[in-house]
Design a protein around this motif. Structure first.
Motif, mmCIF file in Angstrom:
data_model
loop_
_atom_site.group_PDB
_atom_site.id
_atom_site.type_symbol
_atom_site.label_atom_id
_atom_site.label_comp_id
_atom_site.label_asym_id
_atom_site.label_seq_id
_atom_site.Cartn_x
_atom_site.Cartn_y
_atom_site.Cartn_z
ATOM 1 N N PRO A 1 99.484 104.551 -10.281
ATOM 2 C CA PRO A 1 99.397 105.476 -11.417
ATOM 3 C C PRO A 1 100.660 105.499 -12.268
ATOM 4 C CG PRO A 1 98.536 106.509 -9.432
ATOM 5 C CD PRO A 1 99.212 105.233 -9.000
ATOM 6 N N GLU B 1 100.964 104.416 -16.192
ATOM 7 C CA GLU B 1 101.505 105.380 -17.154
ATOM 8 C C GLU B 1 102.600 104.749 -18.004
ATOM 9 O OE1 GLU B 1 102.797 110.083 -17.189
ATOM 10 O OE2 GLU B 1 102.982 108.940 -15.329
ATOM 11 N N GLU C 1 93.226 110.539 -9.158
ATOM 12 C CA GLU C 1 94.613 110.378 -9.596
ATOM 13 C C GLU C 1 94.762 109.307 -10.670
ATOM 14 O OE1 GLU C 1 97.519 108.666 -6.908
ATOM 15 O OE2 GLU C 1 95.934 107.773 -5.678
ATOM 16 N N LEU C 2 93.832 108.332 -10.704
ATOM 17 C CA LEU C 2 93.911 107.290 -11.714
ATOM 18 C C LEU C 2 93.343 107.740 -13.059
ATOM 19 C CD1 LEU C 2 92.834 104.138 -9.659
ATOM 20 C CD2 LEU C 2 95.133 104.696 -10.470
#
Length: 316
Positions: free
Chosen positions: A121, A125, A149-150
């Motif tokens: 992640p 980002e 979370e992704l």
């Protein structure tokens, strides 16, 4: 109408819009501001597509970054060179920052299996922090547990399928892999992540193309990309028995009746020629000789190391 993230830029005086789900690059039918933009995917689908050698630019439209060679599966058609060393966390961060600062429209994190990276992640980002659209390509085994979370940091996920059911898919990827990939794709869709199915077209799998498209629709995917098998890496020893020629692959894909709203495309070896890959050793690679081989060109030290040879007109 489905509105999702695309990346827009002008390269070589040509306005372009890149789709992180399909990997297609379009010439827009209206003005689109540069950068990461929200667009209606049905509108983008109506815009003409363009391939790398048609635009006078040294910037790749998109690249694949494989920061690791580790994988929980052992697929016999894998393209990776598993003898390569893997870069450490500091080097991965450096590469992510360098790629983010480039003018490349799209970055895809692949592998190995990228969901084995705890830092995935954070890397996504960084890649999306400036102008590019980002995606990851996964076997789906760990996608269900990591989808939440992704979701805030990825613009699309591509999940690999070798068949529309457990018997056909698990034959190539191992027992339980179909069930895990299906659960992962559904989890990503439920989190609002656009999902694209990737299916390697081989002699043993091509007759199931329609059923793979039907599966994609059932899972809520935005589309299917059928990939011409490349005789690279582990897949080289399968070439004699499994390669499907481009003309036959086109015929098969054109015969698929896409369920409503599903987009189906074929990536031939011709389109894969010259494609840019950053492998786990931190070097820049290109598909060569009709995408029947891959060669390292240079270490990735600066953004200029991503440049294509403009005079040759590299296809992707």
């Amino acid at each position: 109408m489905t509105v999702r993230i695309f990346s827009a830029a002008t390269l070589g005086e040509t306005p372009l819009v890149y789709d992180p789900a399909t990997e297609l690059t379009h010439t827009p039918g209206r003005h689109v501001p540069a950068g990461r933009v929200l667009l209606d995917d049905a509108e983008v689908d109506q815009w003409p597509t363009v391939i790398q050698h048609q635009v006078a630019t040294r910037v790749p439209f998109n690249i694949c970054w494989s920061p690791l060679v580790r994988c929980n599966l052992q697929c016999p058609q894998c393209l990776d060179d598993k003898t390569l060393p893997e870069s450490g966390a500091t080097e991965r961060q450096r590469i992510a920052s360098l790629l983010a600062a480039s003018n490349v429209l799209g970055h895809d994190i692949s592998g190995g299996e990228p969901l084995l990276l705890r830092s995935l992640p954070q890397l996504l980002e960084v890649l999306a922090s400036q102008r590019a659209a980002v995606s990851c390509t996964t076997n789906g085994w760990h996608l269900q547990r990591r989808a939440e979370e992704l979701a805030p940091v990825v613009d699309a996920v591509r999940v690999s399928f070798d068949g529309p059911d457990a018997a056909s898919h698990d034959h190539w990827r191992g027992k339980g892999s179909f069930e895990r990939a299906v659960a992962g794709a559904r989890a990503a869709v439920s989190q609002g992540v656009p999902v694209q199915l990737h299916a390697v077209m081989m002699q043993s799998t091509a007759h199931r193309a329609q059923s793979v498209a039907d599966l994609a629709a059932d899972l809520g995917a935005v589309g299917v990309t059928f990939l011409q098998m490349l005789p690279i890496g582990d897949g080289a020893h399968l070439a004699a028995a499994e390669l499907v020629e481009d003309a036959e692959a086109r015929r098969i894909v054109e015969s698929v009746q896409p369920p409503h709203g599903l987009r189906v495309r074929l990536r031939t070896r011709e389109l894969a020629e010259g494609f840019t890959v950053i492998r786990a050793d931190g070097q820049v690679y290109h598909n060569v000789r009709g995408a029947t081989d891959i060669e390292a060109t240079r270490p990735l030290l600066t953004g200029a190391d991503l440049d294509l040879p403009l005079t040759e007109g590299v296809r992707q």
